[in-house]
Motif scaffolding. Structure first.
Motif, PDB file in Angstrom:
ATOM      1  N   SER A   1     -24.788 -25.844  -8.504  1.00 28.23           N
ATOM      2  CA  SER A   1     -24.137 -24.604  -8.943  1.00 28.23           C
ATOM      3  C   SER A   1     -23.101 -24.147  -7.936  1.00 28.23           C
ATOM      4  N   SER A   2     -23.375 -24.323  -6.655  1.00 27.93           N
ATOM      5  CA  SER A   2     -22.391 -23.984  -5.632  1.00 27.93           C
ATOM      6  C   SER A   2     -21.133 -24.838  -5.789  1.00 27.93           C
ATOM      7  N   PHE A   3     -21.319 -26.127  -6.047  1.00 27.96           N
ATOM      8  CA  PHE A   3     -20.189 -27.033  -6.234  1.00 27.96           C
ATOM      9  C   PHE A   3     -19.321 -26.610  -7.419  1.00 27.96           C
ATOM     10  N   PHE A   4     -19.964 -26.305  -8.559  1.00 33.97           N
ATOM     11  CA  PHE A   4     -19.193 -25.908  -9.732  1.00 33.97           C
ATOM     12  C   PHE A   4     -18.547 -24.535  -9.564  1.00 33.97           C
ATOM     13  N   MET A   5     -19.202 -23.647  -8.820  1.00 38.80           N
ATOM     14  CA  MET A   5     -18.573 -22.345  -8.546  1.00 38.80           C
ATOM     15  C   MET A   5     -17.318 -22.519  -7.704  1.00 38.80           C
ATOM     16  N   TRP A   6     -17.378 -23.429  -6.712  1.00 43.03           N
ATOM     17  CA  TRP A   6     -16.186 -23.691  -5.893  1.00 43.03           C
ATOM     18  C   TRP A   6     -15.049 -24.225  -6.755  1.00 43.03           C
ATOM     19  N   LEU A   7     -15.384 -25.135  -7.669  1.00 44.24           N
ATOM     20  CA  LEU A   7     -14.353 -25.669  -8.567  1.00 44.24           C
ATOM     21  C   LEU A   7     -13.742 -24.567  -9.425  1.00 44.24           C
ATOM     22  N   TYR A   8     -14.581 -23.706  -9.987  1.00 47.15           N
ATOM     23  CA  TYR A   8     -14.096 -22.626 -10.842  1.00 47.15           C
ATOM     24  C   TYR A   8     -13.242 -21.635 -10.053  1.00 47.15           C
ATOM     25  N   VAL A   9     -13.729 -21.206  -8.912  1.00 48.18           N
ATOM     26  CA  VAL A   9     -12.988 -20.235  -8.093  1.00 48.18           C
ATOM     27  C   VAL A   9     -11.686 -20.842  -7.606  1.00 48.18           C
ATOM     28  N   GLY A  10     -11.710 -22.089  -7.191  1.00 51.93           N
ATOM     29  CA  GLY A  10     -10.494 -22.738  -6.714  1.00 51.93           C
ATOM     30  C   GLY A  10      -9.445 -22.923  -7.790  1.00 51.93           C
ATOM     31  N   HIS A  11      -9.882 -23.062  -9.023  1.00 52.32           N
ATOM     32  CA  HIS A  11      -8.945 -23.300 -10.117  1.00 52.32           C
ATOM     33  C   HIS A  11      -8.393 -22.001 -10.710  1.00 52.32           C
ATOM     34  N   HIS A  12      -9.229 -20.962 -10.790  1.00 48.80           N
ATOM     35  CA  HIS A  12      -8.844 -19.761 -11.529  1.00 48.80           C
ATOM     36  C   HIS A  12      -8.458 -18.559 -10.670  1.00 48.80           C
ATOM     37  N   PHE A  13      -8.751 -18.579  -9.407  1.00 49.42           N
ATOM     38  CA  PHE A  13      -8.493 -17.396  -8.593  1.00 49.42           C
ATOM     39  C   PHE A  13      -7.434 -17.675  -7.542  1.00 49.42           C
ATOM     40  N   VAL A  14      -7.069 -16.626  -6.850  1.00 48.11           N
ATOM     41  CA  VAL A  14      -6.011 -16.665  -5.843  1.00 48.11           C
ATOM     42  C   VAL A  14      -6.416 -17.543  -4.666  1.00 48.11           C
ATOM     43  N   MET A  15      -5.494 -18.306  -4.180  1.00 47.02           N
ATOM     44  CA  MET A  15      -5.733 -19.094  -2.978  1.00 47.02           C
ATOM     45  C   MET A  15      -5.442 -18.221  -1.759  1.00 47.02           C
ATOM     46  N   ILE A  16      -6.239 -18.347  -0.757  1.00 42.86           N
ATOM     47  CA  ILE A  16      -6.090 -17.524   0.448  1.00 42.86           C
ATOM     48  C   ILE A  16      -5.209 -18.271   1.435  1.00 42.86           C
ATOM     49  N   THR A  17      -4.083 -17.659   1.772  1.00 40.93           N
ATOM     50  CA  THR A  17      -3.162 -18.296   2.704  1.00 40.93           C
ATOM     51  C   THR A  17      -3.119 -17.600   4.055  1.00 40.93           C
ATOM     52  N   THR A  18      -3.498 -16.318   4.100  1.00 41.24           N
ATOM     53  CA  THR A  18      -3.540 -15.598   5.382  1.00 41.24           C
ATOM     54  C   THR A  18      -4.894 -14.916   5.529  1.00 41.24           C
TER      55      THR A  18
END
Length: 82
Positions: free
Chosen positions: A18-35
């Motif tokens: 579940s942690s792995f799939f949450m990372w995939l979902y968050v990485g695909h649909h939410f803002v990427m952190i650059t700072t």
């Protein structure tokens, strides 16, 4: 002596997957952190759930391994005394 040790229990597997799939979902649909400042924005709070889930998995996995290691040391001491 045969050990009833499992590599991963069912609950650990569920936490890990579940942690792995949450990372995939968050990485695909939410803002990427650059700072570092973007880490504290409301959109970045969605990262907490996969982080907490992965920490729970690690804690369960490591503590179970340590308990097994210490119990085997105790059994070795008992067999040496006999």
């Amino acid at each position: 002596m045969k050990s009833d040790f499992e590599f991963m229990t069912m609950s650990e597997t569920i936490l890990f997957v579940s942690s792995f799939f949450m990372w995939l979902y968050v990485g695909h649909h939410f803002v990427m952190i650059t700072t570092f400042d973007e880490l504290f924005l409301t959109q970045s709070w969605s990262l907490l759930l996969p982080i907490i889930t992965f920490i729970l998995f690690l804690r369960s996995f490591v503590v179970r391994r340590l308990m097994l290691h210490h119990s085997q040391e105790g059994e070795d001491d008992i067999s040496r005394e006999a």
